[in-house]
Design a protein around this motif. Structure first.
Motif, PDB file in Angstrom:
ATOM      1  N   THR A 102      -8.235  -4.839   2.345  1.00  0.00           N
ATOM      2  CA  THR A 102      -7.543  -4.221   1.200  1.00  0.00           C
ATOM      3  C   THR A 102      -6.946  -5.259   0.273  1.00  0.00           C
ATOM      4  O   THR A 102      -7.004  -5.114  -0.961  1.00  0.00           O
ATOM      5  N   GLU A 103      -6.363  -6.306   0.869  1.00  0.00           N
ATOM      6  CA  GLU A 103      -5.729  -7.333   0.053  1.00  0.00           C
ATOM      7  C   GLU A 103      -6.743  -7.996  -0.873  1.00  0.00           C
ATOM      8  O   GLU A 103      -6.485  -8.195  -2.057  1.00  0.00           O
ATOM      9  N   LEU A 106      -7.751  -5.507  -3.704  1.00  0.00           N
ATOM     10  CA  LEU A 106      -6.735  -5.338  -4.749  1.00  0.00           C
ATOM     11  C   LEU A 106      -6.525  -6.616  -5.547  1.00  0.00           C
ATOM     12  O   LEU A 106      -6.335  -6.564  -6.764  1.00  0.00           O
ATOM     13  N   THR A 107      -6.585  -7.761  -4.892  1.00  0.00           N
ATOM     14  CA  THR A 107      -6.456  -9.027  -5.614  1.00  0.00           C
ATOM     15  C   THR A 107      -7.575  -9.166  -6.635  1.00  0.00           C
ATOM     16  O   THR A 107      -7.347  -9.545  -7.789  1.00  0.00           O
ATOM     17  N   ILE A 110      -6.989  -6.700  -9.581  1.00  0.00           N
ATOM     18  CA  ILE A 110      -5.903  -7.124 -10.462  1.00  0.00           C
ATOM     19  C   ILE A 110      -6.291  -8.371 -11.256  1.00  0.00           C
ATOM     20  O   ILE A 110      -5.983  -8.491 -12.445  1.00  0.00           O
ATOM     21  N   VAL A 156      -5.988   0.039 -11.650  1.00  0.00           N
ATOM     22  CA  VAL A 156      -5.973  -0.468 -10.266  1.00  0.00           C
ATOM     23  C   VAL A 156      -6.290   0.662  -9.305  1.00  0.00           C
ATOM     24  O   VAL A 156      -7.121   0.540  -8.401  1.00  0.00           O
ATOM     25  N   ARG A 157      -5.667   1.819  -9.507  1.00  0.00           N
ATOM     26  CA  ARG A 157      -5.899   2.958  -8.609  1.00  0.00           C
ATOM     27  C   ARG A 157      -7.345   3.430  -8.685  1.00  0.00           C
ATOM     28  O   ARG A 157      -8.011   3.614  -7.669  1.00  0.00           O
ATOM     29  N   TYR A 160      -9.681   0.891  -7.113  1.00  0.00           N
ATOM     30  CA  TYR A 160      -9.486   0.842  -5.659  1.00  0.00           C
ATOM     31  C   TYR A 160     -10.179   2.036  -4.999  1.00  0.00           C
ATOM     32  O   TYR A 160     -10.878   1.882  -3.996  1.00  0.00           O
TER      33      TYR A 160
END
Lengths: 166, 145
Positions: A102-103, A106-107, A110, A156-157, A160
């Protein structure tokens, strides 16, 4: 002391910086975004402003370089395929396997946001600045900051969910 | 008098705050309330994106702080070290009476004026490296965000 230098010497330059940005970028919104971004960047390094004899000149130079970078980026993007989807890598079936974490996901999302949105979402969601503080630093309205923040958060949402649902 | 402990927010309150969050209108206090709600186990799957996103930002906030980019600072420091060592290799005190001597391409130079010029040139190189570090640190301070 360094924040005072920013507020006393850099922020009052805002309208002049906006004029320069308009002259280079033509579009009002692009010019506004460029000025906000440069002001935020200068704010973040304001601890080092004291060593410059002419911090205003530094701000003007930083803005011009930023506008040139934006122009180069636009030309480059026009030469590439249009409407690049952030998640286009995820069309590759191996993407889901490669970016399970997940990290990482998301990185990646972003990092691919427009740079002003990236800065604002990080200042708010990581560094806990209030919207009014960001607006004060950039000399813009809270509404303008909220607009960029909202766009960044929704993107972002959206990205993701696209990636994680594969 | 009974003291009421503050409960975590309800799902309905959380939904309202999530909408506000995506509108960009939540305060830090409201986001903290939302964070506490999302930390709970066993929440419906509709919250998974928010759990991931809030968890990510919390992790970033805890981990990054004002961390300096060590890799690039070390590279800059290594550059100064190399230049300094190279400079030191140019002149070496061969005798106990500390007569100034320089070695260039293995050749010993004892002419005072030449040794002095070589030493000054070496110092210029070290100072140039310092400016490079300052430049780089400036750039890192800019991008570490």
């Amino acid at each position: 002391m360094s924040k005072e230098i920013y507020l006393k010497n850099i922020l009052p330059l805002r309208s002049r910086l906006l004029g320069i940005a308009r002259g280079m970028l033509y579009e009002e919104q692009d010019a506004e975004d460029a000025v906000q971004e440069v002001l935020l960047r200068i704010w973040l390094v304001s601890d080092s402003l004291g060593k410059y004899d002419n911090p205003q000149a530094v701000a003007v130079a930083a803005l011009k370089n930023h506008c040139l970078d934006r122009l180069k980026k636009v030309r480059h993007e026009q030469a590439m395929a249009e409407d690049t989807d952030i998640a286009s890598d995820s069309d590759n079936p191996y993407y889901a396997l490669e970016h399970k974490d997940t990290e990482e996901i998301l990185t990646d999302i972003i990092d691919k946001l427009p740079s002003l949105q990236q800065m604002i979402i990080k200042m708010k969601d990581i560094h806990n600045y209030e919207v009014d503080e960001i607006a004060h630093i950039t000399g813009t309205t809270a509404e303008a900051v909220r607009m960029n923040l909202s766009r960044a958060r929704r993107r972002v949402r959206e990205e993701y969910l696209k990636i994680s649902e594969r | 008098m009974r003291l009421k402990l503050k409960k975590t927010i309800t799902a309905q309150e959380a939904d309202a705050l999530i909408n506000k969050y995506y509108d960009g209108t939540t305060t830090n206090t409201e986001e903290e309330r939302l964070r506490r709600f999302l930390r709970q186990e066993g929440l419906p799957s509709k919250y998974r994106a928010e759990q991931a996103i809030f968890g990510y930002f919390e992790q970033q906030a805890a981990g990054k702080g004002r961390a300096v980019r060590l890799v690039t600072v070390c590279r800059a420091a290594a550059m100064v070290a190399v230049v300094t060592l190279a400079g030191a290799a140019l002149y070496k005190f061969a005798k106990p009476d500390y007569k100034a001597v320089a070695y260039v391409d293995g050749r010993q130079i004892t002419d005072k004026k030449t040794v002095k010029t070589l030493a000054e040139n070496t110092l210029d190189n070290v100072l140039a490296a310092d400016n490079t570090i300052e430049e780089q640190l400036g750039q890192f301070a800019e991008i570490q965000f």
